[in-house]
Write a protein that holds these residues in place. Sequence first.
Motif, PDB file in Angstrom:
ATOM      1  N   LEU A  17     -16.495 -48.741 -75.093  1.00  0.00           N
ATOM      2  CA  LEU A  17     -17.526 -48.879 -73.950  1.00  0.00           C
ATOM      3  C   LEU A  17     -18.849 -48.621 -74.477  1.00  0.00           C
ATOM      4  N   PRO A  18     -19.683 -49.530 -74.123  1.00  0.00           N
ATOM      5  CA  PRO A  18     -21.030 -49.419 -74.669  1.00  0.00           C
ATOM      6  C   PRO A  18     -21.951 -48.259 -74.003  1.00  0.00           C
ATOM      7  N   PRO A  21     -21.462 -41.666 -77.354  1.00  0.00           N
ATOM      8  CA  PRO A  21     -20.100 -40.951 -77.659  1.00  0.00           C
ATOM      9  C   PRO A  21     -19.970 -39.827 -76.888  1.00  0.00           C
ATOM     10  N   SER A  22     -20.927 -38.831 -76.374  1.00  0.00           N
ATOM     11  CA  SER A  22     -20.797 -37.837 -75.800  1.00  0.00           C
ATOM     12  C   SER A  22     -20.478 -38.146 -74.098  1.00  0.00           C
ATOM     13  N   LYS A  23     -21.016 -39.191 -73.654  1.00  0.00           N
ATOM     14  CA  LYS A  23     -21.087 -39.670 -72.296  1.00  0.00           C
ATOM     15  C   LYS A  23     -19.517 -40.275 -72.083  1.00  0.00           C
ATOM     16  N   VAL A  24     -18.971 -40.883 -73.157  1.00  0.00           N
ATOM     17  CA  VAL A  24     -17.859 -41.526 -73.033  1.00  0.00           C
ATOM     18  C   VAL A  24     -16.705 -40.551 -73.218  1.00  0.00           C
ATOM     19  N   ALA A  25     -16.892 -39.515 -73.920  1.00  0.00           N
ATOM     20  CA  ALA A  25     -16.062 -38.377 -74.446  1.00  0.00           C
ATOM     21  C   ALA A  25     -16.067 -37.592 -72.677  1.00  0.00           C
ATOM     22  N   LEU A  26     -17.150 -37.357 -72.528  1.00  0.00           N
ATOM     23  CA  LEU A  26     -17.343 -36.444 -71.210  1.00  0.00           C
ATOM     24  C   LEU A  26     -16.481 -37.153 -70.036  1.00  0.00           C
TER      25      LEU A  26
END
Length: 152
Positions: A17-18, A21-26
């Motif tokens: 996902l573009p 990393p912190s947003k995707v992990a969240l």
Amino acid sequence: MKVIGRLRDYYNRVMDLPDAPSKVALGAALGVAFDFLPIPIISIPIAYMVARVIGGNGLAGALTAAFFKWAVPFFYVLNVATGNLLLGFKVPEDTVTLSAMHMPHLWLDQLVELGLPFLVGAVVNAVLAWLALYFVVRRLLLLRHSRKGIAQ
């Protein structure tokens, strides 16, 4: 497609996902956390919306919530066990076994009878799952980005 292939496909979808990393992990962590709560089908759109509202990746939340639907019966039994452990309640073993073995439309009926231990376990397990998955996915994404030479 085999289970390993599906797992690999899901993993690559979320990891590619573009977004930061912190947003995707969240988002991914929220998706799993919502599967512990007693909101069976609507946890997918709820995970998407909550992730978007708090600054995470909504697609990661929805994908993760959808992927882990197969584990919801296990999560619910784990919720009962955790709640009983924390509250010191003793639920007859046949109640937990019956709730795990019935058809999906009867799970909620059985779980309503378990009441407070289930709800306490659900909240505790959701928080623990969120914490664990957030840090694991974030670390994996950072490693993946550093290997591919993507700037954070």
